[in-house]
Design an enzyme around this catalytic site. Sequence first.
Site, PDB file in Angstrom:
ATOM      1  N   LEU A  57       1.918  -0.020  -2.284  1.00 44.24           N
ATOM      2  CA  LEU A  57       1.149  -0.472  -3.437  1.00 44.24           C
ATOM      3  C   LEU A  57       1.529   0.258  -4.723  1.00 44.24           C
ATOM      4  O   LEU A  57       1.376  -0.280  -5.814  1.00 44.24           O
ATOM      5  CB  LEU A  57      -0.353  -0.287  -3.170  1.00 44.24           C
ATOM      6  CG  LEU A  57      -0.904  -1.029  -1.948  1.00 44.24           C
ATOM      7  CD1 LEU A  57      -2.387  -0.757  -1.790  1.00 44.24           C
ATOM      8  CD2 LEU A  57      -0.653  -2.527  -2.066  1.00 44.24           C
ATOM      9  N   GLU A  76       4.998  12.417  -2.374  1.00 46.33           N
ATOM     10  CA  GLU A  76       5.729  12.910  -1.200  1.00 46.33           C
ATOM     11  C   GLU A  76       5.167  12.359   0.103  1.00 46.33           C
ATOM     12  O   GLU A  76       5.920  12.108   1.047  1.00 46.33           O
ATOM     13  CB  GLU A  76       5.726  14.438  -1.161  1.00 46.33           C
ATOM     14  CG  GLU A  76       6.576  14.976  -0.001  1.00 46.33           C
ATOM     15  CD  GLU A  76       6.903  16.440  -0.104  1.00 46.33           C
ATOM     16  OE1 GLU A  76       7.324  17.018   0.922  1.00 46.33           O
ATOM     17  OE2 GLU A  76       6.760  17.013  -1.193  1.00 46.33           O
TER      18      GLU A  76
END
Length: 324
Positions: A57, A76
Amino acid sequence: MAFSLFNFGKSDSNDSKQKVVEVKLDQIVPNRYQPRQVFDKEGIQELAQTIDEHGLLQPIVIREYEPAKYEIIAGERRFRAMKLLQWETAPAIIEKMSDHEAASLALVENLQRSQLSSVEEAQAYRRLMDLNHLTQAALAKGMGKSQSFVANKLRLLKLIKPVQTAILDHRISERHGRAMLDLNEKQQREMLMRIVNNRLTVRQTEDEVARLLGRPLPSEIAKQKAAARQRELSKIAPVAEPGQEASPAPAPANDATPAKKPAKKAPRKKNKTKPAKQINDARLALNTIKKSIKLATDSGFKVTTKESDNDQSYQLVIEIPKKQ
């Protein structure tokens, strides 16, 4: 707020900076200033499943630090999830940043979004202060925190590395660490072993530290304060014993008036006396829960806990595998 304070993250009129491009995963490396040292494997797996079902998203944010080599600024966990899914490329926004800006933004982004451990948070605050030459007051203002909050977090960095690691690994809580701040290195090491091996609660740890330092025991001080409060409450609103009613004062005698036969009184319903006000202590509730956990583990159940606290509340996550 923090972005303007550290002079980075400002918008640029060049629209190409916000363009999403596909970058090979093997050309991307984690940020060296990533404050999170421990990643929840189950959490990464759940994120990977969500990405696999619904797609990514939000693209990750990276910077090019060498030709065709990129460093993560933000995202990350998403990067690790994509690697777990064996994606070849990652949707990314490439930002132009210096080493200083990249390091500061990575720290702020994680402080604002991630549930860092108390030690990771303290380390991130220290790095931001060093990178941007900030005082505690300036950092607290930029992060939207009180100066005392930042100062209390930074105090954890005075603990020896084994104690900090134990907090990172959730073997002990932040409050266990705070209890050991006045001990020297040898005492901290020995106390850490006792806490882990004997599963000492925070209050038990505070008492043991007080004994070592020749100080009054916090548990005894708490009992004395509670007793004093209870005495004050009793003076303000004395409470009758359950089932007892206050006796009415006798009427004055009058020899001129003939004695009247006392009227038959209707039976009264017993008034439910209100119990004395209890002294609420969240630590008492926390210790009660921990005793229940210990009973479960002593009975052979495998129970893992993750404990943290902040200025408003204690947080205790309990995991009990269905298959024992």
